[in-house]
Design a protein around this motif. Structure first.
Motif, PDB file in Angstrom:
ATOM      1  N   ARG A 158      13.349   3.039   1.227  1.00 45.62           N
ATOM      2  CA  ARG A 158      12.036   3.690   1.149  1.00 45.62           C
ATOM      3  C   ARG A 158      10.972   2.709   0.659  1.00 45.62           C
ATOM      4  N   VAL A 159      11.331   1.917  -0.340  1.00 44.07           N
ATOM      5  CA  VAL A 159      10.374   0.944  -0.894  1.00 44.07           C
ATOM      6  C   VAL A 159      10.034  -0.103   0.164  1.00 44.07           C
ATOM      7  N   TRP A 185       6.205  -0.662   1.992  1.00 50.72           N
ATOM      8  CA  TRP A 185       5.481  -1.811   1.451  1.00 50.72           C
ATOM      9  C   TRP A 185       4.152  -2.048   2.160  1.00 50.72           C
ATOM     10  N   GLU A 186       4.174  -2.208   3.474  1.00 45.63           N
ATOM     11  CA  GLU A 186       2.948  -2.556   4.212  1.00 45.63           C
ATOM     12  C   GLU A 186       1.909  -1.442   4.184  1.00 45.63           C
ATOM     13  N   LYS A 187       2.335  -0.195   4.053  1.00 42.87           N
ATOM     14  CA  LYS A 187       1.394   0.932   4.013  1.00 42.87           C
ATOM     15  C   LYS A 187       0.728   1.065   2.652  1.00 42.87           C
ATOM     16  N   ILE A 193      -2.264  -8.605   1.860  1.00 39.00           N
ATOM     17  CA  ILE A 193      -0.937  -8.873   1.287  1.00 39.00           C
ATOM     18  C   ILE A 193       0.149  -8.411   2.258  1.00 39.00           C
ATOM     19  N   GLY A 194      -0.036  -7.259   2.872  1.00 35.62           N
ATOM     20  CA  GLY A 194       0.949  -6.722   3.803  1.00 35.62           C
ATOM     21  C   GLY A 194       1.180  -7.615   5.007  1.00 35.62           C
ATOM     22  N   LEU A 195       0.135  -8.334   5.441  1.00 36.98           N
ATOM     23  CA  LEU A 195       0.274  -9.217   6.604  1.00 36.98           C
ATOM     24  C   LEU A 195       0.968 -10.530   6.260  1.00 36.98           C
ATOM     25  N   GLY A 250       2.345  -0.730  -9.981  1.00 33.34           N
ATOM     26  CA  GLY A 250       1.688   0.562 -10.226  1.00 33.34           C
ATOM     27  C   GLY A 250       1.428   1.323  -8.939  1.00 33.34           C
ATOM     28  N   LEU A 251       0.950   0.612  -7.898  1.00 37.84           N
ATOM     29  CA  LEU A 251       0.724   1.254  -6.601  1.00 37.84           C
ATOM     30  C   LEU A 251       2.023   1.807  -6.009  1.00 37.84           C
TER      31      LEU A 251
END
Length: 168
Positions: free
Chosen positions: A91-92, A96-98, A104-106, A140-141
Motif C-alpha cells: 500500500r505504501v 508513494w507517487e500519489k 519528488i514522485g518523478l 507525515g504525509l
C-alpha cells in the motif's frame, strides 16, 4: 349427468379417479416416486422450519451463514496468514507517487519497505539529500494518508547503490 341435471351412477363417477390413476402411472413411468402422507408431512415441516429461519432477522453479531462484507473477510485472512506487513508495504509503495509532490514522485521511486522504513531509489545524490532534508514532512504525509505508523522513516538510496533485501 343427464340433461335434467340429475346425476347418474356409472362411468362418470370414476372419471376423476381414472384420470388421477393415469397421471400417477405417467409420473411413475417418468421416474417419480409416490410420496405417502406421512412422508409429505415431514417434508412440509422441514420446509416450514427453513422458511421461518430465513424470515428471522440476523442477530447483532451475525449468524455464521449471514453474508459478510468483503473488506472484513480480507482483513481476517490477512491477520490469520500474517499478510499484514506485506499488504501495508504494498500500500505504501503503490501510494508513494500519489502522495508526495510531483517533482519528488518523478525522480524518486518507492521500492519497498525494510521494517518500518520506506526505501526510495533516487535518480541522483542531490535528490537523496532533498529526501533526507524533507523526511519528516514526507513521513507525515504518508502517515496522514495511510494511517499512523505506516512509515516511520524514509531511507533514500541512489540509483546505482546496491539493493538490499526489502519487501515490496
Amino acid at each position: 349427468m343427464t340433461h335434467s341435471g340429475i346425476p347418474m351412477a356409472g362411468a362418470d363417477d370414476d372419471a376423476p379417479r381414472a384420470l388421477l390413476n393415469r397421471m400417477r402411472r405417467i409420473a411413475q413411468a417418468n421416474g417419480h416416486e409416490r410420496i405417502d402422507a406421512k412422508r409429505m408431512a415431514g417434508i412440509k415441516r422441514r420446509k416450514d422450519a427453513r422458511r421461518k429461519t430465513e424470515e428471522r432477522p440476523a442477530s447483532a453479531d451475525g449468524a455464521p451463514r449471514d453474508p459478510k462484507p468483503l473488506g472484513g473477510v480480507f482483513d481476517q485472512l490477512s491477520k490469520r496468514y500474517g499478510w499484514e506487513a506485506g499488504l501495508s508495504a504494498g500500500r505504501v509503495v503503490a501510494s508513494w507517487e500519489k502522495i508526495v509532490p510531483p517533482a519528488i514522485g518523478l525522480t524518486c521511486k518507492a521500492e519497498g519497505m525494510d521494517e518500518k522504513s520506506l526505501v526510495v531509489r533516487c535518480e541522483s545524490a542531490s535528490w537523496v539529500a532533498q529526501i533526507k532534508l524533507h523526511e519528516k514532512q514526507l513521513v507525515g504525509l504518508l502517515c496522514k494518508e495511510l494511517g499512523t505508523g505506516a512509515v516511520e522513516a524514509i531511507r533514500p538510496v541512489t540509483a546505482n547503490s546496491v539493493r538490499r533485501n526489502i519487501r515490496s
